[in-house]
Design an enzyme around this catalytic site. Sequence first.
Site, PDB file in Angstrom:
ATOM      1  N   ILE A  12     -34.824 -19.443  20.982  1.00  0.00           N
ATOM      2  CA  ILE A  12     -35.314 -18.893  19.702  1.00  0.00           C
ATOM      3  C   ILE A  12     -36.116 -19.952  18.943  1.00  0.00           C
ATOM      4  O   ILE A  12     -37.187 -19.685  18.403  1.00  0.00           O
ATOM      5  CB  ILE A  12     -34.146 -18.373  18.828  1.00  0.00           C
ATOM      6  CG1 ILE A  12     -33.308 -17.343  19.611  1.00  0.00           C
ATOM      7  CG2 ILE A  12     -34.683 -17.753  17.534  1.00  0.00           C
ATOM      8  CD1 ILE A  12     -32.091 -16.806  18.861  1.00  0.00           C
ATOM      9  N   GLY A  36     -31.927 -26.313  25.749  1.00  0.00           N
ATOM     10  CA  GLY A  36     -33.367 -26.159  25.524  1.00  0.00           C
ATOM     11  C   GLY A  36     -34.120 -26.805  26.677  1.00  0.00           C
ATOM     12  O   GLY A  36     -33.523 -27.435  27.550  1.00  0.00           O
ATOM     13  N   TYR A 153     -16.133 -20.149  19.574  1.00  0.00           N
ATOM     14  CA  TYR A 153     -17.529 -20.084  19.120  1.00  0.00           C
ATOM     15  C   TYR A 153     -17.610 -19.343  17.786  1.00  0.00           C
ATOM     16  O   TYR A 153     -18.246 -19.797  16.838  1.00  0.00           O
ATOM     17  CB  TYR A 153     -18.367 -19.385  20.195  1.00  0.00           C
ATOM     18  CG  TYR A 153     -19.810 -19.251  19.814  1.00  0.00           C
ATOM     19  CD1 TYR A 153     -20.617 -20.378  19.713  1.00  0.00           C
ATOM     20  CD2 TYR A 153     -20.380 -18.012  19.550  1.00  0.00           C
ATOM     21  CE1 TYR A 153     -21.956 -20.260  19.363  1.00  0.00           C
ATOM     22  CE2 TYR A 153     -21.701 -17.888  19.207  1.00  0.00           C
ATOM     23  CZ  TYR A 153     -22.492 -19.011  19.111  1.00  0.00           C
ATOM     24  OH  TYR A 153     -23.811 -18.899  18.761  1.00  0.00           O
TER      25      TYR A 153
END
Length: 323
Positions: A12, A36, A153
């Site tokens: 994102i 990433g 999480y």
Amino acid sequence: MKILITGGAGFIGSHLADRLLEMGEEVFVVDDLSTGSLKNVEKHSDQERFHLVVDTILNEAVMNELVFKCDQIYHMAAAVGVKLIMNRPVETLETNVKGTEMVLMQANRYKKKLLIASSSEVYGKVMDGENTRLLMENTDFLMGSTTKRRWAYACSKALDEFLALAYYEEKKLPVVIARLFNTVGPRQIGQYGMVIPNFVQKALIDKPITVYGDGSQSRSFTHVADVIDALIRLMAEPEAVGQIFNVGNPEEVTIEELALMVKEMTGSLSEIEYIPYERAYGPGYEDMQRRCPDITKIKNLIHFESKTDLKGIIQSVIDYHKK
Ligand code: UDP
């Protein structure tokens, strides 16, 4: 304007970097490349207005300098993906809790405007008998037991939200919280468990499409371009400060229906295989049966509406993986 994106080489974050550069902004990215990838941002390497720092957001000296330099911060860095959370719980908790603490602390030092990407995971399980409701920003959470690792999480993201609101209320830090629902699009990889890239990758090579559980669980997917649009407009909207917004597309689909759609749209010969959760994720896993946003709040403030429907979302992932 100078804008810092933590996690800007991620799925994102890198789309956000693309868009901000297109808008003429100067973009600073800090990313440890854990999930990433340089590939996501390499096309900007010659751009004068693009700066990449490969480091962790836990590095105080680096964060201090970057936050000082920039006018606004999008905090997108996080350990994401259910598989990653199930396999590396310490890293998940440390990155999500200490990382956000670092970003908030530095933003507060220089009073820089900050948008924090939270997650619809914070809603936890849907309570018994409440299966028909859409999730609103002020809906109560029902978390699973701490012995069920998946909820680590959700709790880490909920703590991030508490911290951010505390900084806003106590220290007047201008912060906006965006709760992102399942976000999908090009550059998302299936490696960390996300369902649509997984299904598409399998379908394209005629390998079995693996539905976990009985496939009756449902989700609402949003295209990454719509999410980016929402984030940039929330950042620009003074009234969003100090508030939480669902960012999602209320169009719902069961995971079984999704598997059939992917199979049909790819013209795949794949079989649909049902795998028990325990085998997919290991012990200590509980799923959410349903997760669908109420988007009244963001609609009212910035007139947000998803432009890409589920079919368009799936097609964009197919096109990406075919390339
Ligand atoms: N799922 C699945 N097969 C896969 C990956 C995921 O059936 O290969 C299911 C998963 O159990 C969940 C849903 O798809 O019910 C969405 O999973 P994802 O990890 O994409 O996001 P979540 O909403 O769980 O964070």
